[in-house]
Design a protein around this motif. Sequence first.
Motif: not given
Length: 385
Positions: A326-338
């Motif tokens: 499954v491919w997802l896209w989040s509008s947030r950048t700079g995400t951590t593993s959590a």
Amino acid sequence: MSFPADVPAVEALGVLSRFRVEFYECPYARVDALFELTDAVLCTDGPVRSLVELTLTAEHRRGHGAMYDAVNHGWLEPARLRRLVASMPLPRAADGRTVLAVDVSNWLRPDAPTSPDLLFCHVHGRGRSADQMIPGWPYSFVAALETGRTSWTAVLDAVRLGPADDATAVTAGQLREVVGRLVRAGHWRPGDPDILIVVDSGYDVTRLAYVLADLPVELVGRLRSDRVMLRDVGIRRSTPRGGQPRKHGGVLTFAKPESWHTPDQATTCNTTRYGTAEALAWDSMHPRLQARGPWLDHCGELPLIHGTLIRLKIEHLPGDRDPKPVWLWSSRTGTTSADVDLRWQAFLRRFDLEHTFRLFKQTPGWTVPKVRDPHTADLRTCGPG
């Protein structure tokens, strides 16, 4: 509405009592008949199979004629009802934020070809090439998702999509109104985590992220497996021959692993139903926009809409079926593993909304009445149904 198990019963009954009192103020035509019809829908034994049977319950003290009159000529204030629903307690995710899901469910009317505003609604079938397009009225629902071992959702809004509506524009306006009501109700305050909104692949998640960029929200949506995303070009430098500098970097093609660069985050966790779940995340990925479709009337240079691309692969599905990534896209950048784990887990909770649609249609009998006027269907969707 639902409450955690540790909430005292007195408090829960107090909230329910306030809701009933304020809900009684929402209808302004056939008030008592609509209110008793609502009680009958909720208190009848077993699923609702016809509206006439509801007139036989103890909660409905009027005849079947009054019931039909209420359904055909009654009405309520949708804005007031929506404000009331938004003021109720809402479920929260593990980190305390509100998670919303948006999806469409259809009121099918294949036997009413002369009813106005009908659209061809996509209906999934069992097996390959079994999907159908059936006339009906599609409704866009927005619901707050719960966490933990539950499939309950708190439905906050429902809007019917018309033949001339742009689904993305209607969804954006609907989400803007819902978020505004939640902010005014105190469910989000400055300093709180952004409200997470999860959508499926039928929505243009990057377009929604651009339109709702001024709101305290983060969009997470599924992308089709035949899509591509692009990296940033880095520092822009003018070429010796002049001309416009490059806007896009390398291409990441979902179906070609050789085009993938080293992910910025990689997580692995064990799940009870799906075995090992592996997630890869690439930061600052954006689509290549073109001046067509929703961007046809865009003024100026097309924007670069950055986000985090996530590839989720699980070990197995229930029934030992072979899962696809499954491919997802989040509008947030700079995400951590959590952050990555929280996003894909929130997306999987989106399927709880499917259980809500099934509950609406099988138990309260949302689409049981064979109405011909879409406004009557709106009353049942936003009111007693």
